[in-house]
Design an enzyme around this catalytic site. Structure first.
Site, mmCIF file in Angstrom:
data_model
loop_
_atom_site.group_PDB
_atom_site.id
_atom_site.type_symbol
_atom_site.label_atom_id
_atom_site.label_comp_id
_atom_site.label_asym_id
_atom_site.label_seq_id
_atom_site.Cartn_x
_atom_site.Cartn_y
_atom_site.Cartn_z
ATOM 1 N N SER A 139 0.867 -1.173 0.000
ATOM 2 C CA SER A 139 0.000 0.000 0.000
ATOM 3 C C SER A 139 0.908 1.228 0.000
ATOM 4 O O SER A 139 1.683 1.425 0.935
ATOM 5 C CB SER A 139 -0.886 -0.027 1.252
ATOM 6 O OG SER A 139 -1.627 1.155 1.368
ATOM 7 N N LYS A 165 -1.209 -1.215 -4.359
ATOM 8 C CA LYS A 165 -2.353 -0.349 -4.034
ATOM 9 C C LYS A 165 -1.823 1.061 -3.888
ATOM 10 O O LYS A 165 -0.830 1.281 -3.192
ATOM 11 C CB LYS A 165 -2.989 -0.837 -2.732
ATOM 12 C CG LYS A 165 -3.919 0.132 -2.044
ATOM 13 C CD LYS A 165 -4.715 -0.587 -0.959
ATOM 14 C CE LYS A 165 -4.720 0.155 0.349
ATOM 15 N NZ LYS A 165 -5.444 -0.598 1.405
ATOM 16 N N LYS A 167 -2.768 5.038 -2.841
ATOM 17 C CA LYS A 167 -3.730 5.892 -2.158
ATOM 18 C C LYS A 167 -4.059 7.067 -3.075
ATOM 19 O O LYS A 167 -3.151 7.673 -3.661
ATOM 20 C CB LYS A 167 -3.119 6.409 -0.856
ATOM 21 C CG LYS A 167 -2.827 5.309 0.151
ATOM 22 C CD LYS A 167 -4.109 4.706 0.682
ATOM 23 C CE LYS A 167 -3.832 3.798 1.869
ATOM 24 N NZ LYS A 167 -5.088 3.275 2.444
ATOM 25 N N ASP A 193 -7.075 3.234 -3.363
ATOM 26 C CA ASP A 193 -7.823 3.337 -2.101
ATOM 27 C C ASP A 193 -8.080 4.819 -1.816
ATOM 28 O O ASP A 193 -7.140 5.595 -1.663
ATOM 29 C CB ASP A 193 -6.997 2.712 -0.966
ATOM 30 C CG ASP A 193 -7.746 2.635 0.370
ATOM 31 O OD1 ASP A 193 -8.866 3.178 0.474
ATOM 32 O OD2 ASP A 193 -7.206 2.027 1.312
ATOM 33 N N GLU A 218 -11.019 0.887 -3.610
ATOM 34 C CA GLU A 218 -11.327 0.678 -2.192
ATOM 35 C C GLU A 218 -11.905 1.940 -1.569
ATOM 36 O O GLU A 218 -11.362 3.037 -1.727
ATOM 37 C CB GLU A 218 -10.029 0.249 -1.485
ATOM 38 C CG GLU A 218 -10.194 -0.140 -0.019
ATOM 39 C CD GLU A 218 -8.881 -0.647 0.598
ATOM 40 O OE1 GLU A 218 -7.963 -1.018 -0.161
ATOM 41 O OE2 GLU A 218 -8.778 -0.647 1.817
ATOM 42 N N ASP A 243 -13.784 -1.130 2.921
ATOM 43 C CA ASP A 243 -12.866 -1.245 4.064
ATOM 44 C C ASP A 243 -13.570 -0.630 5.280
ATOM 45 O O ASP A 243 -14.266 -1.329 6.028
ATOM 46 C CB ASP A 243 -11.539 -0.528 3.700
ATOM 47 C CG ASP A 243 -10.546 -0.432 4.852
ATOM 48 O OD1 ASP A 243 -10.856 -0.841 5.971
ATOM 49 O OD2 ASP A 243 -9.421 0.088 4.639
ATOM 50 N N LYS A 267 -10.006 -6.476 8.028
ATOM 51 C CA LYS A 267 -8.993 -6.187 9.048
ATOM 52 C C LYS A 267 -9.608 -6.692 10.342
ATOM 53 O O LYS A 267 -10.664 -6.191 10.746
ATOM 54 C CB LYS A 267 -8.733 -4.686 9.151
ATOM 55 C CG LYS A 267 -8.163 -4.067 7.877
ATOM 56 C CD LYS A 267 -7.981 -2.575 8.008
ATOM 57 C CE LYS A 267 -7.460 -1.983 6.707
ATOM 58 N NZ LYS A 267 -7.399 -0.502 6.735
ATOM 59 N N GLY A 295 -4.274 -3.911 6.156
ATOM 60 C CA GLY A 295 -3.248 -3.650 7.175
ATOM 61 C C GLY A 295 -3.484 -2.315 7.839
ATOM 62 O O GLY A 295 -4.217 -1.463 7.322
HETATM 63 O O1 OSB Z 1 -7.079 2.164 4.295
HETATM 64 O O2 OSB Z 1 -6.101 0.303 4.228
HETATM 65 C C1 OSB Z 1 -6.168 1.448 4.683
HETATM 66 C C2 OSB Z 1 -3.139 2.188 6.884
HETATM 67 C C3 OSB Z 1 -3.722 2.879 7.904
HETATM 68 C C4 OSB Z 1 -5.076 3.132 7.863
HETATM 69 C C5 OSB Z 1 -5.840 2.687 6.776
HETATM 70 C C6 OSB Z 1 -5.249 1.970 5.746
HETATM 71 C C7 OSB Z 1 -3.876 1.751 5.791
HETATM 72 C C8 OSB Z 1 -3.142 1.075 4.737
HETATM 73 C C9 OSB Z 1 -1.807 0.494 5.147
HETATM 74 O O3 OSB Z 1 -3.489 1.032 3.585
HETATM 75 C C10 OSB Z 1 -1.618 -0.910 4.805
HETATM 76 C C11 OSB Z 1 -0.400 -1.462 5.506
HETATM 77 O O4 OSB Z 1 -0.456 -1.700 6.739
HETATM 78 O O5 OSB Z 1 0.601 -1.658 4.837
HETATM 79 MG MG MG Z 2 -8.341 1.052 3.006
#
Ligand code: OSB
Ligand code: MG
Length: 376
Positions: A139, A165, A167, A193, A218, A243, A267, A295
């Site tokens: 991510s 992924k 952001k 995401d 996402e 999510d 999660k 995560g």
């Molecule tokens: O939206 O998936 C998410 C991290 C913190 C809060 C929300 C998200 C995330 C990540 C990190 O995308 C994923 C990772 O732990 O590598």
């Molecule tokens: Mg997410």
């Protein structure tokens, strides 16, 4: 095997991220990690992690609200009680006790580990895991310009990540995705995401993402929304993955009824623990909805729980379960989590419980506060 929880130690650690992680709703640079040591009546201790963040920008919970919730309401329900099966913890914590999923999950998941430890089996085996390696996705946070993002994606592909992924947020989306596709071609398994940064007014704009052959989009819309996601899904060909909006099995049932999305990010912290995560996994399997493990920038302790969960059969997409080196100079577990050249992480099936040692000296060094909670 019965588990009786005798005491819980809460600790807060400060663990600096190797690079700040930026999502549409905020940036995290110093991870405040909440670790639990949950000890049973025979003296066996399980380590667990509460995945709440520093601020309520992802979910309403934070490290501080979780600490309070565990001390005031979660621990008192669990301490001194006998659980014939770990599956009994979740309903006990849900009764007349709203929200605080991450706080509940940390304690609930520790009971699963105690059960695994007492039986001498891995957490993966206890949960019904069927795989011995997990494909890994990365991510990548919001970057300051598209070519920087494309370079990061390229680097991730080179080290073997199985899925990328990125952001996105309004102003940093189409051009960024286009830059990645232009640099790396159509083959890279790519997704985005939005972390709830968009509204239905952006539907036409988001529909332009359909041109990039993404695996999924996402959580584009509000953190607790299902009905607008259903409307948006009708206007997209790309699958929506939820999510933030999925906080329980009932929310997945609603997603299915409304057709709000076609993929679920699980999660365990967000849904209140393993019993809930397993129920969601099983329902999705029956209904033909693929799931994958998300995560929360976990330390090596929380990561162990994700690895165990992701070994279940319906976790069909690679998880956001990067190796330790992606996040930390040095993790708090031995061995650190590492990724094989083929982009997988091995499930430690041969070791009981979480499958890694906690580096207690390192934990001590990083601890900024601690508190014990015992039965009254
Ligand atoms: O939206 O998936 C998410 C991290 C913190 C809060 C929300 C998200 C995330 C990540 C990190 O995308 C994923 C990772 O732990 O590598
Ligand atoms: Mg997410």
């Amino acid at each position: 095997m019965a588990v009786e929880v005798d005491r819980i130690r809460l600790r807060e650690l400060r663990l600096p991220l190797r690079e700040p992680f930026r999502i549409s709703s905020g940036t995290e640079a110093m991870r405040r990690i909440l670790l639990l040591e949950v000890t049973d009546a025979t003296g066996v201790t399980a380590w667990a992690e509460c995945v709440a963040g520093q601020r309520p920008n992802y979910s309403p919970e934070t490290v501080d609200t979780a600490w309070l919730a565990i001390r005031e309401w979660v621990a008192p329900r669990v301490l001194g009680r006998r659980f014939d099966e770990p599956g009994q913890v979740y309903p006990l914590l849900e009764r007349d006790f709203r929200g605080h999923q991450m706080a509940k999950a940390a304690v609930e998941m520790a009971v699963w580990t105690l059960e695994a430890d007492l039986r001498g089996i891995s957490l993966s085996e206890l949960l019904g895991g069927t795989r011995d390696k997990i494909p890994v996705g990365i991510s990548i946070g919001v970057q300051t310009d598209p070519s920087l993002l494309a370079a990061k994606v390229e680097e991730a592909c080179e080290v073997g990540y199985r899925r990328i992924k990125i952001k996105i947020q309004p102003g940093s989306d189409l051009v960024y995705v286009a830059a990645v596709r232009a640099r790396l071609g159509p083959e890279v398994p790519l997704m985005v995401d939005g972390n709830a940064a968009y509204t239905l007014d952006d539907a036409d704009h988001l529909a332009e993402l359909d041109g990039f052959d993404l695996l999924m989009i996402e959580q584009p819309l509000a953190w607790d929304d299902l009905s607008r996601h259903a409307e948006l899904q009708r206007r997209l060909t790309t699958a929506i993955c939820l999510d933030e909006s999925i906080t329980s099995l009932a929310r997945v049932e609603d997603m299915l009824a409304l057709e709000s999305g076609r993929v679920v990010n699980i999660k365990p912290g967000r849904v209140g623990g393993f019993a809930s995560a397993l129920a969601i996994h099983d329902l999705c399997a029956v209904r033909g909805i693929p799931v994958w493990c998300g995560g929360m920038l976990e330390s090596g302790v929380g990561r162990a729980y994700n690895v165990a969960l992701a070994s279940l059969p319906n976790f069909v997409f690679p998880g956001d379960i990067s190796p330790s080196v992606r996040y930390w100079e040095r993790d708090v577990v031995i061995p650190e989590w590492s990724m094989n050249g083929d982009g997988t992480i091995a499930v430690p099936k041969e070791r009981p419980g979480i499958g890694v040692e906690v580096d207690v000296d390192r934990v001590e060094e990083l601890t900024v506060r601690q508190e014990w909670v015992r039965a009254e």
